[in-house]
Every structure is written in structure tokens, then in C-alpha cells.
Design a protein around this motif. Structure first.
Motif, PDB file in Angstrom:
ATOM      1  N   ASP A  80       0.656  -1.573  -0.396  1.00 24.46           N
ATOM      2  CA  ASP A  80       0.047  -0.505  -0.266  1.00 24.46           C
ATOM      3  C   ASP A  80       0.464   0.931  -0.077  1.00 24.46           C
ATOM      4  OD1 ASP A  80      -2.416   0.875  -0.509  1.00 24.46           O
ATOM      5  OD2 ASP A  80      -3.310  -0.029   1.920  1.00 24.46           O
ATOM      6  N   HIS A  81       0.443   2.296  -0.318  1.00 24.38           N
ATOM      7  CA  HIS A  81       1.091   3.283  -0.243  1.00 24.38           C
ATOM      8  C   HIS A  81       1.124   3.975   1.035  1.00 24.38           C
ATOM      9  CE1 HIS A  81      -3.159   5.780  -0.270  1.00 24.38           C
ATOM     10  NE2 HIS A  81      -2.247   6.781  -0.058  1.00 24.38           N
ATOM     11  N   LEU A  82       1.648   4.678   1.326  1.00 26.61           N
ATOM     12  CA  LEU A  82       1.699   5.507   3.173  1.00 26.61           C
ATOM     13  C   LEU A  82       0.945   7.207   2.919  1.00 26.61           C
ATOM     14  CD1 LEU A  82       5.126   5.431   4.175  1.00 26.61           C
ATOM     15  CD2 LEU A  82       3.109   4.039   5.093  1.00 26.61           C
ATOM     16  N   SER A  83       0.587   6.860   3.698  1.00 29.33           N
ATOM     17  CA  SER A  83      -0.884   8.102   3.682  1.00 29.33           C
ATOM     18  C   SER A  83       0.335   9.732   4.581  1.00 29.33           C
ATOM     19  CB  SER A  83      -2.255   7.490   4.886  1.00 29.33           C
ATOM     20  OG  SER A  83      -1.117   7.215   6.414  1.00 29.33           O
ATOM     21  N   ALA A  84      -0.470  10.173   4.259  1.00 29.29           N
ATOM     22  CA  ALA A  84       0.431  11.557   4.775  1.00 29.29           C
ATOM     23  C   ALA A  84       0.933  11.635   6.377  1.00 29.29           C
ATOM     24  CB  ALA A  84      -0.431  12.750   4.931  1.00 29.29           C
ATOM     25  N   GLU A  85      -0.269  10.770   6.988  1.00 30.12           N
ATOM     26  CA  GLU A  85      -0.232  10.718   8.692  1.00 30.12           C
ATOM     27  C   GLU A  85       1.190   9.428   8.987  1.00 30.12           C
ATOM     28  OE1 GLU A  85      -3.489   9.810   7.929  1.00 30.12           O
ATOM     29  OE2 GLU A  85      -3.196  12.242   6.936  1.00 30.12           O
ATOM     30  N   LYS A  86       0.811   8.577   8.016  1.00 29.24           N
ATOM     31  CA  LYS A  86       1.728   7.553   8.810  1.00 29.24           C
ATOM     32  C   LYS A  86       3.157   8.319   8.205  1.00 29.24           C
ATOM     33  CE  LYS A  86       0.116   3.326   8.905  1.00 29.24           C
ATOM     34  NZ  LYS A  86      -0.944   3.904  10.228  1.00 29.24           N
ATOM     35  N   LEU A  87       3.007   8.596   7.489  1.00 27.32           N
ATOM     36  CA  LEU A  87       4.618   9.214   6.325  1.00 27.32           C
ATOM     37  C   LEU A  87       5.228  10.787   7.995  1.00 27.32           C
ATOM     38  CD1 LEU A  87       6.596   9.473   4.036  1.00 27.32           C
ATOM     39  CD2 LEU A  87       5.399  11.208   3.056  1.00 27.32           C
ATOM     40  N   HIS A  88       4.191  11.151   8.240  1.00 22.96           N
ATOM     41  CA  HIS A  88       4.813  11.887   9.280  1.00 22.96           C
ATOM     42  C   HIS A  88       5.039  11.306  10.140  1.00 22.96           C
ATOM     43  CE1 HIS A  88       4.214  16.287  11.120  1.00 22.96           C
ATOM     44  NE2 HIS A  88       3.972  15.374  12.031  1.00 22.96           N
ATOM     45  N   GLU A  89       4.357  10.191  10.355  1.00 22.00           N
ATOM     46  CA  GLU A  89       4.639   9.276  12.093  1.00 22.00           C
ATOM     47  C   GLU A  89       6.358   9.164  12.085  1.00 22.00           C
ATOM     48  OE1 GLU A  89       2.408   6.562  13.580  1.00 22.00           O
ATOM     49  OE2 GLU A  89       0.889   7.600  12.610  1.00 22.00           O
ATOM     50  N   ILE A  90       6.229   8.289  10.809  1.00 24.06           N
ATOM     51  CA  ILE A  90       7.756   8.376  10.568  1.00 24.06           C
ATOM     52  C   ILE A  90       8.886   9.122  10.849  1.00 24.06           C
ATOM     53  CG2 ILE A  90       9.214   7.000   8.378  1.00 24.06           C
ATOM     54  CD1 ILE A  90       6.919   5.298   7.745  1.00 24.06           C
ATOM     55  N   GLU A  91       8.155  10.418  10.050  1.00 18.74           N
ATOM     56  CA  GLU A  91       9.576  11.516  10.238  1.00 18.74           C
ATOM     57  C   GLU A  91       9.542  11.966  11.617  1.00 18.74           C
ATOM     58  OE1 GLU A  91       8.725  14.744   8.029  1.00 18.74           O
ATOM     59  OE2 GLU A  91      10.661  15.107   7.929  1.00 18.74           O
ATOM     60  N   MET A  92       8.489  11.723  12.185  1.00 23.81           N
ATOM     61  CA  MET A  92       8.683  12.334  13.702  1.00 23.81           C
ATOM     62  C   MET A  92       9.424  11.234  15.018  1.00 23.81           C
ATOM     63  SD  MET A  92       7.328  15.088  14.838  1.00 23.81           S
ATOM     64  CE  MET A  92       7.447  14.216  17.039  1.00 23.81           C
ATOM     65  N   VAL A  93       9.131   9.950  14.512  1.00 29.69           N
ATOM     66  CA  VAL A  93       9.593   8.758  14.997  1.00 29.69           C
ATOM     67  C   VAL A  93      11.635   9.041  14.878  1.00 29.69           C
ATOM     68  CG1 VAL A  93      10.640   6.396  15.119  1.00 29.69           C
ATOM     69  CG2 VAL A  93       8.420   7.021  15.213  1.00 29.69           C
ATOM     70  N   THR A  94      11.911   9.519  13.791  1.00 23.66           N
ATOM     71  CA  THR A  94      13.391   9.343  13.376  1.00 23.66           C
ATOM     72  C   THR A  94      13.499  10.829  14.083  1.00 23.66           C
ATOM     73  OG1 THR A  94      12.743   8.158  11.029  1.00 23.66           O
ATOM     74  CG2 THR A  94      14.981   9.731  10.980  1.00 23.66           C
ATOM     75  N   ASN A  95      12.853  11.296  13.967  1.00 22.19           N
ATOM     76  CA  ASN A  95      13.735  12.548  14.517  1.00 22.19           C
ATOM     77  C   ASN A  95      14.078  13.154  15.865  1.00 22.19           C
ATOM     78  OD1 ASN A  95      14.571  15.464  12.390  1.00 22.19           O
ATOM     79  ND2 ASN A  95      12.344  14.280  11.382  1.00 22.19           N
ATOM     80  N   ALA A  96      12.721  11.919  16.739  1.00 21.34           N
ATOM     81  CA  ALA A  96      12.653  11.914  18.000  1.00 21.34           C
ATOM     82  C   ALA A  96      14.284  10.697  18.433  1.00 21.34           C
ATOM     83  CB  ALA A  96      11.199  11.187  18.771  1.00 21.34           C
ATOM     84  N   ALA A  97      14.176   9.884  17.653  1.00 27.07           N
ATOM     85  CA  ALA A  97      15.670   8.812  17.516  1.00 27.07           C
ATOM     86  C   ALA A  97      16.774   9.604  17.738  1.00 27.07           C
ATOM     87  CB  ALA A  97      15.492   8.022  16.792  1.00 27.07           C
ATOM     88  N   VAL A  98      16.909  10.932  16.749  1.00 29.63           N
ATOM     89  CA  VAL A  98      17.618  11.597  16.510  1.00 29.63           C
ATOM     90  C   VAL A  98      18.593  12.620  18.179  1.00 29.63           C
ATOM     91  CG1 VAL A  98      18.504  14.040  15.622  1.00 29.63           C
ATOM     92  CG2 VAL A  98      18.012  12.201  14.029  1.00 29.63           C
ATOM     93  N   ASP A  99      16.884  13.023  18.276  1.00 30.24           N
ATOM     94  CA  ASP A  99      17.304  13.951  19.452  1.00 30.24           C
ATOM     95  C   ASP A  99      17.583  13.324  20.762  1.00 30.24           C
ATOM     96  OD1 ASP A  99      16.468  16.506  20.706  1.00 30.24           O
ATOM     97  OD2 ASP A  99      14.790  15.326  21.091  1.00 30.24           O
ATOM     98  N   ASP A 100      17.344  11.994  20.680  1.00 31.91           N
ATOM     99  CA  ASP A 100      17.588  11.032  22.182  1.00 31.91           C
ATOM    100  C   ASP A 100      18.853  10.792  22.511  1.00 31.91           C
ATOM    101  OD1 ASP A 100      15.205  11.135  22.743  1.00 31.91           O
ATOM    102  OD2 ASP A 100      14.410   9.045  21.597  1.00 31.91           O
ATOM    103  N   ASP A 101      19.805  11.060  21.394  1.00 30.28           N
ATOM    104  CA  ASP A 101      20.561  10.895  21.359  1.00 30.28           C
ATOM    105  C   ASP A 101      21.421   9.801  21.332  1.00 30.28           C
ATOM    106  OD1 ASP A 101      24.013  11.997  20.877  1.00 30.28           O
ATOM    107  OD2 ASP A 101      23.083  12.557  23.539  1.00 30.28           O
ATOM    108  N   LEU A 102      20.810   8.751  20.885  1.00 28.94           N
ATOM    109  CA  LEU A 102      21.436   7.767  20.900  1.00 28.94           C
ATOM    110  C   LEU A 102      22.853   6.946  20.488  1.00 28.94           C
ATOM    111  CD1 LEU A 102      18.613   6.557  19.695  1.00 28.94           C
ATOM    112  CD2 LEU A 102      18.209   6.489  21.477  1.00 28.94           C
ATOM    113  N   GLU A 103      23.144   6.039  21.511  1.00 28.79           N
ATOM    114  CA  GLU A 103      24.644   5.804  21.112  1.00 28.79           C
ATOM    115  C   GLU A 103      25.226   4.736  19.679  1.00 28.79           C
ATOM    116  OE1 GLU A 103      28.627   4.492  23.188  1.00 28.79           O
ATOM    117  OE2 GLU A 103      26.072   4.283  24.668  1.00 28.79           O
TER     118      GLU A 103
END
Ligand code: SER
Length: 894
Positions: free
Chosen positions: A615-638
Motif C-alpha cells: 500500500d502507499h503511505l498516508s500523509a499521517e503515517k509518513l509524518h509519524e515516520i518522520e517524527m519517530v526518526t527525528n525523536a531518535a535523533v533528539d534522544d542522542d542514541l549511542e
């Protein structure tokens, strides 16, 4: 005896004789010459060639290798001895025992009783062949083993001299055959009938090295290998046929259950005497292809339009197609794949942890293909209607090719549907188009790889001077120039302005792999010599080619250089690659394990990630992916890298990168521990916050079932967002509104625009109505009918034509009258038109729908409608006068 037990007996026999048991390598290895592993010896190639020392204490090994040979997919199921996937059990000696040892080991395993661990075959039923002048092997068979001379036959190079088909180790061989009895063919040994005498084991006396050439017997033998070796291959499935007392490989415990599943799914019977023979082939295709497809997916291949992925796609689509032809109407894939996983799992326990992924990949392809079949059927039907309308009886080759190439519609289906529609297909034209495309693809691949085909120029380096990579720790260091290649040839020096490939003994520069582009950087040497490195590629997995331009001075083989990576490039590359891993992890967190990676590419500032999902990604899902990604950046993971064995890495849950060999130490890159674990050789940041912002720019389809996410990372992500912000600011300024109100303002603006357009159209209609009232005067009288033609000009739409015609028709009242209004638009090359008839005219047989057809003939148009009003559109504007005349004639004749 179950196949699994055959495997165990084989391994035990050789382990007891001191061999090291080596697990099967994956079907896909990083070897550009080889689509899939196609023989047991493939993973051992470097040991045969003497490039590496075999890591086995006794210098001998045994394995049961997964193999795929897909040269003749179209032949599958026609004969019952060959499968596209098979297991090759082998024993290997690297400079240890030779002919006598190999022959003795094979003979004892085949003929020893079941109690003694053998296969218990009757020695009287075994025949052997040897290479034409190999008296030594023939004598061993007769004198040491006791095989009578009349059961030892000699064959030439095409049959009894083995190589991989490409440069590499090779040698004469001796094959062992089993006589299945007179029911299977005529007497006279394997040279007389290779169906009755079934080949079960090939013993290769690997002592030579082969050069370039084609076919099985048209190549040069370059010389002797450093040592005399043994490579044997026993067909596990064929031995299963004999020991299970079945006729052919489709009846064994591994494949028969799939045929049973297909019988159920299709409601048809295998080997039904009343059914078409072609049906049996379809059953066998389903069984064979289900297994090969399953094993390929297991080893990381995903369906795609090129290379390995294309073969997998063809296999899966042939399964769907065969099931349909057998009578199945709905989806069937899951049942077949589950069945084959069940039969194969005892021998391949890794299937267990991959079941969901395998089923998902196969079923997603089935879904896509079923959709293709539906849309392809529509496309074919419209093509057929068009061709018939033109009076053509043949579907042009180019058209059939387009259906195949652009829409994935198989040619056999086109043929079948053409037949049903009473059309032929220009197969010569189709085949020509296919051949042209293949040639294009080949040229393309060649160009992509290394700019030229001849890799032999690197051979010496691949075999003896692998490049040492120290770029994980350092960005710069000293190295020695081992080789220079210009224009595909080895050279000894390069001068200012030259484009050259530089081979060093060691380098800090990352070579393109795993989706990450090669580093950019500089090589400098004493005397002011400097070279700009514009790309770095690997050959044979081992040698780094620095593609460079000499900016100043000259460089010679033997020189010492300082190799330095451009730190800004590497900084961006690290960010983009780590961002790719985060997006992958986020995608799976949001979509679940059904989203399977299909490829990726990253370079400083940019990345793309391909994955299969239905299936294609809805705009909401795409936004969620972007959010999870940036939150992981922000978490300063090792970020950690761990070197371990492949098995260990998989147990840790690392996303597999495929093409790793069994012996390989693999590198696992983890970001935030289990958050993201992937097998990866790339360069990464050390903490996720160093990635900077990640901005997703698009999500799109890239061919059937495959999707692509594109994103910017680091400063480029910031620049992108900043540009977008400025853009929105600009729009807001134009609208004289705060940015938060922009969407609402635009919605309001477009509503107002629509309203205004509506009003304009109403006014136009009123104007037209007035105009038409005046036109009535111009109506001519044709027989008893009043006939009015007027051209209302460009820009008049269908609705307006209707209003005008209705007004005019009302004016004629109860008179028989025909109105023909056109709206010629020479610029657009089209002419909408409308015909209206009063009730009295219709009663006289003048139906507007019929009259539209009369007009259409002259203006290359089409259309239709009701008896009192019908519309059409034409493209041949010059035909209008003739159309009016024809209409007049038609009315006169009514
Ligand atoms: N390499 C030989 C073959 O594939 C024997 O293992 O037949």
C-alpha cells in the motif's frame, strides 16, 4: 528415506572421514559473474585457486549447498529430472586426497548398507563415465572398486570436463549413474539413455584453471592449479527419488505436498488422464517455483525489474499464472509458500524465523500481479477493439512488448487473449523488441559496473593484493600506489589532466557499497603531485579503485601518497547513512515487519530508501515516520559497531544484509541498542544527535509493489525546511495573511474562483441563447425538415452547446427539425459538436444518436446519445463541410 536423512547420512559419512562440515552459503554471493550460487564448490573457489588457505584442519570439507540454476525457466516441468532449486551435497579436498580417494569415498557411501550408514544401493545398478583420456580414473574404477569395464563409459569435454562456465578452477570429471530399469528407457548405459541411467554424483578432479570462452567445451585451459583438488556434487533430490522409490523429483517428500496443495487450490487433479498434459506441467511449475522463490526470498532477494529480483518476480508470476490456468480464481500463493516452508524447514531451520517475511514478500507480489492481470486485461481489450476497428488481424510486436514491458503482462497471456479475440500476435516483432531491450540492459550494466567489461586487468590485485581499509578509524594516512589503470589498461604513470584509477595497498576512503556512495578526497605525493578522487568503487569485494583526475604533477606505480578523505563529504555521508538506518527502523515500527527493505542509496545530505509494501503511505503515517526518526535523533542514541558471526548477528535480530558468506565476520551497526540493528559496512555517526534534522521529502511508487522514501539529512534538511518556510512566508505575504491562515485563505480563494467561473458560464449561456434565437432564421429546408447548422466557435463547452441547442429546438416547436451545432477549435485541433432533433423529426426516423455517427465518419470523431440529443467530438476539422453535406443528404433521404 526422507530427504533430511539423506543429508545427514552424507554429512556423517564425510565427517567420520575427517572432513569439516561447512554450512551452505547463501544463494546470493557478491560475485558479479554469478547470478546465484549454482554449484557446491562456489564458496570454496578461493581455496581451489590457491588465493586463500582453506581453514579446515584436515584440508578437506563437506557441505550441502543450496543451488539455483535458472537458465531455462521455460523448460521447468517439461522434464522431471531438473529443478531450478536443488541441494548439492559435496566433499572437497584441497590438495589432499585425489582421484582414488574421491572414488572410494563415493562408492562406499552409495553401496554401504543402511545399517552401516550408507545408502544401500545395489552395486550392479551403478554405471560410471570418465573423461575420454582419463585412463587413471577408469583403472581405479575397475581395479580398485571392481566396476566391470563395460559399465565404465568415456565421454568428451562437453560432458565430462567441468567448470563454472566462467574463468575459474576446472578439471576432468567422472560421473556416477543409477540404472532405473527398462521402464525408463533403452539399455546401453548413460551414453545411450540419460533418463533411464540417472546421473547422481559428479566427481571433479579439479586440477586446471580455465580462461575466457563460451559453452562447455570452447574455452582455453590456462594451466595447472597450484594443487590437485577434489570437488564432488551429489544431487540430493535425485538420490531421494531412488531411495523413496518414486519416479521423479516432483514426487519426493519435499515437492509432492505442494502439488497436493495446488490440486486443492485449483480444484484440478495432477496426472488426470482426462486432462490436458499441459496441466501437469503447470502443477510442476508451481511446485518447483514455489520452492525456488521461497529459498531466494529467504536469502534476501526481493522481486524487482532487474537482475536477481527479476528472476524472482518471474518465478512468482509464473506460479500465479499456472494456478489461474489450472482453474484457481483467487489468491493461492500463501498456501503454496507455507507448504514448501513446512517441507524444507527440517533441513533449513532458519526458515522458522523468516516465515512471516517470506510469505509477505511472495503474497505482495501475487497481489500486485493480480492487479496487473486485471488492468492488463482491460488494456488488451481496448487494444483489440482498436485493432479490429482498423480491420487489423495482428497485434503488432511493439504493442505486445509494451504490455509485457510497461505493464508486466506476460506474453503467453497476450497470446491466449489474442487467440480468443481472433487475432494473431506478431511474435517476430515481439522477440525483436525483447532482444533489443536485452542488449540495451546488457550495455547498461556493463557501463554501470566499471566503465568497461574487462575485469581481468584487476585480477592480479584481487587475487594477491586486497586493499586494506582503515577509514573507520582514520580519515587520512600514507599508502603505496600498487597499480594505475587508464582507459581499461594497466599503466605505469599518470600525468596532469589524466583520468586514472589508482589502486593502493591501504586507504581511508570508503568504496561504494551497501547503498553508501564512495568517498571523495585527495591523493597527494611529494613534489606537489595531487589527484582529486571523484569516486571509489570496489572490484571483487577486495580491491578499492580510486577514480581520480591528476590535478598537478605526475604519479607512478610504487609512489607513496597521502590519501585523505574530504572531511566534509564524510561528515555528510555519515549523517545520511545513519539517517537511513533510523528511517528503516521507524518504518518498521510504524508499518510492522511487512515493510521489507528492497534497496537504499545515500550520499551527503540525501538518502532514499526502497521497500516493498502493498500500500502507499498516508500523509499521517509518513509524518509519524518522520517524527519517530527525528525523536531518535533528539534522544542522542549511542551508535555501536560490533563484529561477530553471521549467526550471532541474526540471533541479535539484526536486519540481514545478504550476500554474506558462512565464514564471514559480519559488522552489526546498532543505534540505540535494539532500536536499530543492521548488518552494515558503512560509515556512521557515533551519536544519533550528530545526524541533525531529517526531513522527508517524498514517498512514491517505484514499480509494482516497491515504494521509495526520499529525505534530506543534516544541514541539507535544514536548508530544505528553511526554503519551504520562506516559500510559505512569501505566499502569506501575497495573501496578506499570517502563515497559519494560509490554507484557509487559499481554500476561500479557490471557492470564490469557482463561484466566479460558474457565473461567467451562466452569462455565456444566456448570451448564447440570445444568439441562437437569431440563428433560427438561417435554418434551411431539406425536404420536409428544417436543418440548422451553426458553428459557435472555440471555447464553447458541452454544457453550453446543450443549452443553445435546447433553446433552438424549442423555437422549432412541432416542426420536424435537426440542429447541428459545432464548436470548432482549430488551435486545440478538436471540435465538440451536438445534434438535436425535434420530436417530429425523431418520429420521421431522424435520430440524433444516428446522425452523430454520420458526422463522426467525416471528422474522425466519436460520440453518441439519445434520439433527441446526442454529442460527439471530432479531430479532423477540415471534414466539417463534408459532414454537413452528408447530414443534409441523410435528412433528404429520410
Ligand atoms: N562442481 C561440480 C558440479 O556442479 C561437482 O560438484 O557438478
Amino acid at each position: 528415506m526422507q530427504t533430511h536423512e539423506i543429508r545427514e547420512r552424507f554429512t556423517n559419512h564425510f565427517v567420520n572421514a575427517g572432513h569439516t562440515a561447512v554450512p551452505s552459503a547463501p544463494l546470493v554471493l557478491d560475485d558479479p559473474n554469478l547470478l546465484f550460487v549454482n554449484a557446491g564448490m562456489v564458496p570454496f573457489k578461493p581455496y581451489f585457486l590457491g588465493q586463500q588457505t582453506p581453514p579446515f584442519p584436515s584440508g578437506t570439507a563437506t557441505s550441502i549447498q543450496k543451488c539455483v540454476r535458472t537458465l531455462d525457466i521455460d523448460e521447468v516441468g517439461i522434464t522431471t529430472r531438473h529443478n531450478t532449486f536443488f541441494q548439492m551435497a559435496g566433499n572437497f579436498s584441497f590438495g589432499q586426497y585425489f582421484k582414488e580417494g574421491a572414488i572410494t569415498h563415493a562408492w562406499t557411501l552409495l553401496t554401504d548398507s543402511l545399517e552401516d550408514g550408507g545408502f544401500g544401493l545395489d552395486p550392479e545398478l551403478l554405471w560410471v563415465t570418465v573423461y575420454e583420456n582419463d585412463d587413471e580414473a577408469a583403472d581405479i574404477w575397475h581395479e580398485k572398486i571392481g566396476v566391470p569395464r563395460e559399465r565404465i563409459q568415456r565421454l568428451g569435454m562437453a560432458d565430462n570436463y567441468w567448470s563454472m562456465g566462467v574463468p575459474g578452477p576446472c578439471g576432468p570429471c567422472s560421473e556416477i549413474y543409477y540404472d532405473r530399469g527398462p521402464a525408463y528407457g533403452k539399455e546401453g548405459g548413460p551414453i545411450a539413455d540419460d533418463n533411464r541411467y540417472m546421473e547422481i554424483w559428479n566427481l571433479v578432479f579439479m586440477e586446471n584453471e580455465r580462461g575466457e570462452g563460451t559453452g562447455k567445451d570452447n574455452f582455453e585451459i590456462l594451466g595447472d592449479l597450484p594443487k590437485k583438488n577434489i570437488d564432488t556434487g551429489l544431487g540430493v533430490e535425485r538420490v531421494a527419488c531412488i531411495l523413496q522409490g518414486v519416479d521423479n523429483v516432483y514426487e519426493t517428500d519435499l515437492l509432492r505436498p505442494v502439488i497436493d496443495a495446488a490440486e486443492k487450490a485449483a480444484g484440478a487433479t495432477y496426472e488426470d488422464p482426462a486432462a490436458d498434459r499441459a496441466d501437469d506441467i503447470r502443477f510442476r511449475v508451481i511446485a518447483d517455483h514455489s520452492r525456488t522463490a521461497m529459498m531466494l526470498i529467504l536469502d534476501g532477494v526481493s522481486p524487482s525489474n532487474e537482475g536477481r529480483g527479476y528472476i524472482l518476480r518471474r518465478l512468482l508470476r509464473r506460479i500465479v499464472r499456472s494456478a489461474r490456468l489450472l482453474g484457481a480464481t483467487g489468491p493461492t500463493m500463501e498456501g503454496f509458500i507455507t507448504t514448501i516452508m513446512d517441507t524444507m524447514e527440517p533441513s533449513f531451520p532458519e526458515i522458522a524465523r523468516n516465515r512471516q517475511r517470506i510469505v509477505h514478500t511472495a503474497v505482495a507480489e501475487e497481489k500486485t500481479f493480480l492487479k496487473t492481470l486485471a488492468s492488463g486485461t482491460t488494456l488488451f481489450e481496448s487494444a483489440a477493439t482498436e485493432l479490429k476497428a482498423q480491420g487489423a488481424g495482428t497485434v503488432p510486436g511493439a504493442r505486445a512488448f509494451e504490455l509485457h514491458d510497461t505493464y508486466g503482462f506476460p506474453i503467453d497471456l497476450t497470446l491466449e487473449m489474442a487467440h480468443e479475440a481472433g487475432l494473431e500476435v506478431d511474435m517476430d516483432g515481439f522477440n525483436r523488441a525483447m532482444a533489443e531491450q536485452k542488449a540495451r540492459a546488457k550495455a547498461d550494466n556493463r557501463a554501470k559496473k566499471h566503465g568497461h567489461t574487462d575485469l581481468s586487468v584487476y585480477r592480479e590485485f584481487v587475487d594477491h593484493h586486497p586493499t586494506e581499509f582503515f577509514g573507520y578509524e582514520e580519515l587520512s594516512g600514507q599508502a603505496r600506489v600498487l597499480g594505475l589503470v587508464a582507459g581499461g589498461k594497466l599503466v605505469t604513470e599518470a600525468h596532469a589532466g589524466d583520468e586514472v584509477e589508482v589502486i593502493l595497498d591501504a586507504t581511508p576512503m570508503y568504496a561504494e557499497s551497501g547503498g553508501q556512495l564512495g568517498d571523495r578526497g585527495r591523493l597527494s605525493a611529494s613534489g606537489g603531485t595531487s589527484l582529486d578522487v571523484t569516486d571509489v568503487q570496489k572490484v571483487g569485494k577486495k580491491v578499492w579503485l580510486h577514480k581520480a583526475r591528476v590535478a598537478q604533477g605526475a604519479l607512478s606505480v610504487g609512489d607513496t601518497v597521502t590519501a585523505a578523505v574530504d572531511p566534509a563529504w564524510r561528515h555528510g555521508a555519515r549523517q545520511a547513512h545513519s539517517a537511513t538506518h533510523l528511517i528503516h527502523a521507524a518504518l518498521r515500527q510504524i508499518l510492522g515487519p511487512d515493510a521489507v527493505q528492497a534497496g537504499s542509496m545515500n550520499r551527503p545530505g540525501y538518502l532514499r530508501f526502497d521497500y516493498t509494501f502493498s500500500d502507499h503511505l498516508s500523509a499521517e503515517k509518513l509524518h509519524e515516520i518522520e517524527m519517530v526518526t527525528n525523536a531518535a535523533v533528539d534522544d542522542d542514541l549511542e551508535v555501536n559497531t560490533i563484529e561477530t558471526t553471521l549467526d550471532n548477528a541474526l540471533d541479535m535480530g539484526a536486519m540481514a544484509l545478504f550476500g554474506e558468506n558462512y565464514g564471514d565476520v559480519v559488522r552489526v551497526v546498532e543505534i540505540g541498542g535494539p532500536f536499530s540493528r543492521e548488518l552494515c559496512g558503512g560509515t556512521h555517526v557515533s551519536h544519533s544527535s550528530q545526524i541533525g534534522p531529517v526531513s522527508v521529502i517524498s514517498e512514491s511508487s517505484v514499480g509494482s509493489g516497491a515504494r521509495r522514501i526520499e529525505a534530506y539529512s543534516g544541514l541539507d534538511a535544514f536548508k530544505f525546511m528553511s526554503k519551504e518556510t520562506a516559500l510559505v512566508g512569501g505566499v502569506a505575504a501575497e495573501l496578506k495573511a499570517p502563515t497559519s491562515e494560509v490554507p484557509e485563505r487559499i481554500r476561500a480563494l479557490s471557492a470564490r474562483l469557482k463561484e466566479a467561473e460558474k457565473r461567467v458560464s451562466e452569462l455565456k449561456r444566456a448570451q448564447l441563447a440570445q444568439q441562437t434565437a437569431g440563428l433560427i432564421e438561417k435554418a434551411e429546408t431539406v425536404g420536409a425538415t428544417r436543418f440548422l447548422h451553426a458553428d459557435l466557435g472555440a471555447g464553447v463547452g458541452g454544457g453550453e452547446l446543450r443549452t443553445a441547442a435546447t433553446t433552438a429546438r424549442d423555437k422549432f416547436g412541432s416542426d420536424p427539425a435537426v440542429i447541428f451545432f459545432t464548436a470548432r477549435d482549430p488551435e486545440a485541433g478538436k471540435m465538440p459538436f451536438l445534434i438535436a432533433a425535434t420530436k417530429a423529426a425523431v418520429d420521421n426516423g431522424l435520430r440524433a444518436g444516428d446522425l452523430v455517427k454520420v458526422v463522426s465518419e467525416y471528422v474522425a470523431g466519436r460520440g453518441g446519445g439519445k434520439p433527441d440529443m446526442a454529442q460527439g467530438s471530432g479531430s479532423h476539422l477540415a471534414g466539417l463541410d463534408r459532414a454537413v453535406a452528408a447530414l443534409r443528404d441523410h435528412i433528404a433521404g429520410s
